[in-house]
Design a protein around this motif. Structure first.
Motif, mmCIF file in Angstrom:
data_model
loop_
_atom_site.group_PDB
_atom_site.id
_atom_site.type_symbol
_atom_site.label_atom_id
_atom_site.label_comp_id
_atom_site.label_asym_id
_atom_site.label_seq_id
_atom_site.Cartn_x
_atom_site.Cartn_y
_atom_site.Cartn_z
ATOM 1 N N SER A 157 0.837 -1.201 0.000
ATOM 2 C CA SER A 157 0.000 0.000 0.000
ATOM 3 C C SER A 157 0.874 1.253 0.000
ATOM 4 C CB SER A 157 -0.926 0.011 1.212
ATOM 5 O OG SER A 157 -1.813 -1.082 1.179
ATOM 6 N N SER A 158 0.292 2.362 -0.399
ATOM 7 C CA SER A 158 1.026 3.616 -0.499
ATOM 8 C C SER A 158 0.783 4.488 0.728
ATOM 9 C CB SER A 158 0.577 4.378 -1.752
ATOM 10 O OG SER A 158 1.051 5.716 -1.725
ATOM 11 N N PRO A 159 1.804 5.213 1.197
ATOM 12 C CA PRO A 159 1.604 6.138 2.313
ATOM 13 C C PRO A 159 0.716 7.321 1.941
ATOM 14 C CG PRO A 159 3.802 6.407 1.392
ATOM 15 C CD PRO A 159 3.205 5.194 0.751
ATOM 16 N N PHE A 160 0.438 7.492 0.637
ATOM 17 C CA PHE A 160 -0.477 8.554 0.212
ATOM 18 C C PHE A 160 -1.934 8.167 0.470
ATOM 19 C CE2 PHE A 160 3.277 9.695 -2.249
ATOM 20 C CZ PHE A 160 3.270 11.079 -2.174
ATOM 21 N N GLU A 161 -2.187 6.885 0.662
ATOM 22 C CA GLU A 161 -3.546 6.413 0.911
ATOM 23 C C GLU A 161 -3.943 6.647 2.369
ATOM 24 O OE1 GLU A 161 -4.431 2.409 -0.801
ATOM 25 O OE2 GLU A 161 -2.318 2.520 -1.372
ATOM 26 N N VAL A 162 -5.230 6.808 2.587
ATOM 27 C CA VAL A 162 -5.795 6.935 3.929
ATOM 28 C C VAL A 162 -6.853 5.850 4.089
ATOM 29 C CG1 VAL A 162 -7.149 8.392 5.487
ATOM 30 C CG2 VAL A 162 -5.367 9.427 4.052
ATOM 31 N N SER A 163 -6.861 5.195 5.228
ATOM 32 C CA SER A 163 -7.906 4.225 5.530
ATOM 33 C C SER A 163 -8.955 4.894 6.410
ATOM 34 C CB SER A 163 -7.329 3.004 6.249
ATOM 35 O OG SER A 163 -8.360 2.081 6.563
ATOM 36 N N MET A 164 -10.183 4.877 5.951
ATOM 37 C CA MET A 164 -11.306 5.427 6.707
ATOM 38 C C MET A 164 -12.025 4.243 7.355
ATOM 39 S SD MET A 164 -14.463 7.717 5.233
ATOM 40 C CE MET A 164 -15.836 8.247 6.258
ATOM 41 N N PHE A 165 -11.758 4.025 8.637
ATOM 42 C CA PHE A 165 -12.326 2.898 9.376
ATOM 43 C C PHE A 165 -13.659 3.337 9.970
ATOM 44 C CE2 PHE A 165 -12.894 0.777 13.497
ATOM 45 C CZ PHE A 165 -12.829 -0.557 13.142
ATOM 46 N N VAL A 166 -14.743 2.707 9.518
ATOM 47 C CA VAL A 166 -16.098 3.100 9.908
ATOM 48 C C VAL A 166 -16.772 1.935 10.644
ATOM 49 C CG1 VAL A 166 -18.344 3.916 9.101
ATOM 50 C CG2 VAL A 166 -16.256 4.586 7.879
ATOM 51 N N PRO A 167 -17.037 2.065 11.943
ATOM 52 C CA PRO A 167 -17.718 0.984 12.659
ATOM 53 C C PRO A 167 -19.239 1.072 12.493
ATOM 54 C CG PRO A 167 -17.168 2.716 14.204
ATOM 55 C CD PRO A 167 -16.652 3.164 12.853
ATOM 56 N N PHE A 168 -19.865 -0.095 12.413
ATOM 57 C CA PHE A 168 -21.320 -0.160 12.390
ATOM 58 C C PHE A 168 -21.845 -0.711 13.713
ATOM 59 C CE2 PHE A 168 -20.080 -0.715 7.845
ATOM 60 C CZ PHE A 168 -20.502 0.536 7.419
ATOM 61 N N THR A 169 -20.919 -0.887 14.667
ATOM 62 C CA THR A 169 -21.257 -1.272 16.033
ATOM 63 C C THR A 169 -20.454 -0.375 16.975
ATOM 64 O OG1 THR A 169 -19.501 -2.951 15.986
ATOM 65 C CG2 THR A 169 -21.743 -3.689 15.486
ATOM 66 N N ASP A 170 -20.994 -0.091 18.142
ATOM 67 C CA ASP A 170 -20.250 0.683 19.132
ATOM 68 C C ASP A 170 -19.110 -0.184 19.678
ATOM 69 O OD1 ASP A 170 -21.897 2.907 18.877
ATOM 70 O OD2 ASP A 170 -23.251 2.264 20.478
ATOM 71 N N LEU A 171 -17.951 0.455 19.929
ATOM 72 C CA LEU A 171 -16.764 -0.276 20.350
ATOM 73 C C LEU A 171 -16.229 0.282 21.665
ATOM 74 C CD1 LEU A 171 -14.923 -0.305 16.891
ATOM 75 C CD2 LEU A 171 -16.523 -2.009 17.791
ATOM 76 N N ASP A 172 -16.106 -0.580 22.676
ATOM 77 C CA ASP A 172 -15.468 -0.156 23.914
ATOM 78 C C ASP A 172 -13.967 -0.463 23.821
ATOM 79 O OD1 ASP A 172 -15.170 -2.895 24.330
ATOM 80 O OD2 ASP A 172 -16.717 -3.011 25.877
ATOM 81 N N GLU A 173 -13.217 -0.259 24.884
ATOM 82 C CA GLU A 173 -11.769 -0.448 24.835
ATOM 83 C C GLU A 173 -11.372 -1.877 24.493
ATOM 84 O OE1 GLU A 173 -9.519 0.966 28.100
ATOM 85 O OE2 GLU A 173 -10.076 3.080 27.805
ATOM 86 N N SER A 174 -12.180 -2.847 24.901
ATOM 87 C CA SER A 174 -11.830 -4.256 24.677
ATOM 88 C C SER A 174 -12.115 -4.711 23.242
ATOM 89 C CB SER A 174 -12.586 -5.152 25.655
ATOM 90 O OG SER A 174 -12.209 -4.871 26.986
ATOM 91 N N SER A 175 -13.141 -4.155 22.634
ATOM 92 C CA SER A 175 -13.505 -4.569 21.279
ATOM 93 C C SER A 175 -12.953 -3.632 20.215
ATOM 94 C CB SER A 175 -15.033 -4.647 21.144
ATOM 95 O OG SER A 175 -15.630 -3.393 21.449
ATOM 96 N N ALA A 176 -12.355 -2.518 20.637
ATOM 97 C CA ALA A 176 -11.903 -1.489 19.702
ATOM 98 C C ALA A 176 -10.624 -1.878 18.967
ATOM 99 C CB ALA A 176 -11.681 -0.176 20.448
ATOM 100 N N PHE A 177 -10.430 -1.239 17.833
ATOM 101 C CA PHE A 177 -9.196 -1.299 17.073
ATOM 102 C C PHE A 177 -8.088 -0.668 17.906
ATOM 103 C CE2 PHE A 177 -7.579 -0.983 12.517
ATOM 104 C CZ PHE A 177 -7.853 -2.306 12.241
ATOM 105 N N ARG A 178 -6.845 -1.081 17.674
ATOM 106 C CA ARG A 178 -5.714 -0.531 18.410
ATOM 107 C C ARG A 178 -4.700 0.075 17.436
ATOM 108 N NH1 ARG A 178 -5.864 -2.471 23.777
ATOM 109 N NH2 ARG A 178 -3.720 -1.749 24.070
#
Length: 292
Positions: free
Chosen positions: A143-164
């Motif tokens: 992948s290119s550093p010019f790209e951006v990933s837009m991470f969109v959750p469809f569920t609410d995420l607490d600290e344990s289930s969240a992305f890190r």
């Protein structure tokens, strides 16, 4: 100035302030959490995905966070993830989610915008390592550093289930993150699982990376924008709810990035072009030697 013109000017000024503050944080950390200016399509997508899961299972799951209570088998989960992804792509939800944030994204990424044609729809059930990609750096996979990933959750995420994420890692040299490349007998290049976003030859970072990472709790209607050079991920969803999300690649249309690569020939689709780019394209069509 008319009332309409005043409203447009106010919206433009608000969008400018929003992307400038978000942009500063993004440059510093390699990621930024944004409350979307227009989250309506995200909520609409959540409702539609819930209804589609109900249709596939033949009964109501009530809410997406409870998905794991009804789908225990890994094989069944992959089958449903494929069906949901097909539904998500065919319905054009990702394109609409991105388009709804046009004013913000034009300042954050640029007036010429490409978006991933088939963005990944992820399902991570609690306690299921197979549902996750582990900690990784997308630049390790081409992948290119010019790209951006837009991470969109469809569920609410607490600290344990969240992305890190590992803040600041986007600016570090590749040598700081040695990896071991392994093969996966279940996933082959171009396979269904590969098209769902599972790498066929994953590059695994050392375990200590996870210890330095931090969770990013989120709610539906927010998005996590990440540099593709950022170290991020999760080895297992340690929470009590299912995480269902989409990561949508976005890039400036003038960036040196191929639009046909990897597992898809039409990896990116143009969302909009600036007037100057449209005019330039008219010229380069008749003067191809001046094309980029």
């Amino acid at each position: 100035m008319s009332e309409t013109e005043s409203q447009i000017a106010t919206e433009a000024s608000t969008a400018y302030d929003h992307w400038q503050k978000s942009g500063d944080a993004f440059v510093k950390n390699g990621w930024v959490l944004v409350t979307l200016p227009d989250p309506s399509v995200v909520h609409e997508t959540r409702t539609a995905l819930t209804a589609e899961v109900d249709r596939i299972l033949g009964h109501s799951v009530t809410r997406l966070e409870d998905y794991h209570r009804f789908v225990e088998s890994d094989d069944d989960n992959i089958r449903i993830q494929q069906a949901l992804s097909d539904f998500y792509w065919a319905s054009g939800f990702a394109r609409r989610i991105v388009a709804a944030q046009r004013a913000f994204l034009s300042g954050f990424i640029g007036a010429d915008l490409l978006a991933q044609t088939y963005p990944y729809l992820r399902i991570a059930r609690p306690g299921k390592p197979r549902d996750n990609l582990g900690f990784h750096r997308d630049t390790h996979h081409g992948s290119s550093p010019f790209e951006v990933s837009m991470f969109v959750p469809f569920t609410d995420l607490d600290e344990s289930s969240a992305f890190r994420v590992l803040s600041g890692s986007h600016a570090d040299p590749e040598s700081d993150y040695p990896f071991e490349q392994v093969s996966d007998p279940i996933i082959t290049r171009g396979s269904a699982l590969h098209k769902l976003g599972f790498p066929y030859a994953p590059k695994i970072l050392r375990p200590e990376v996870a210890l330095r990472s931090e969770p990013v709790p989120m709610r539906v209607g927010q998005a996590l924008f990440m540099s593709l050079g950022l170290v991020h991920g999760q080895e297992v969803n340690a929470g009590t709810t299912t995480r269902i999300s989409s990561d949508i690649r976005i890039v400036n249309g003038l960036a040196p990035v191929s639009t046909t690569r990897g597992v898809r020939d039409d990896y990116f689709t143009s969302l909009w072009e600036s007037p100057s780019s449209r005019a330039a394209r008219m010229y380069t069509t008749n003067n191809p030697s001046h094309a980029i």
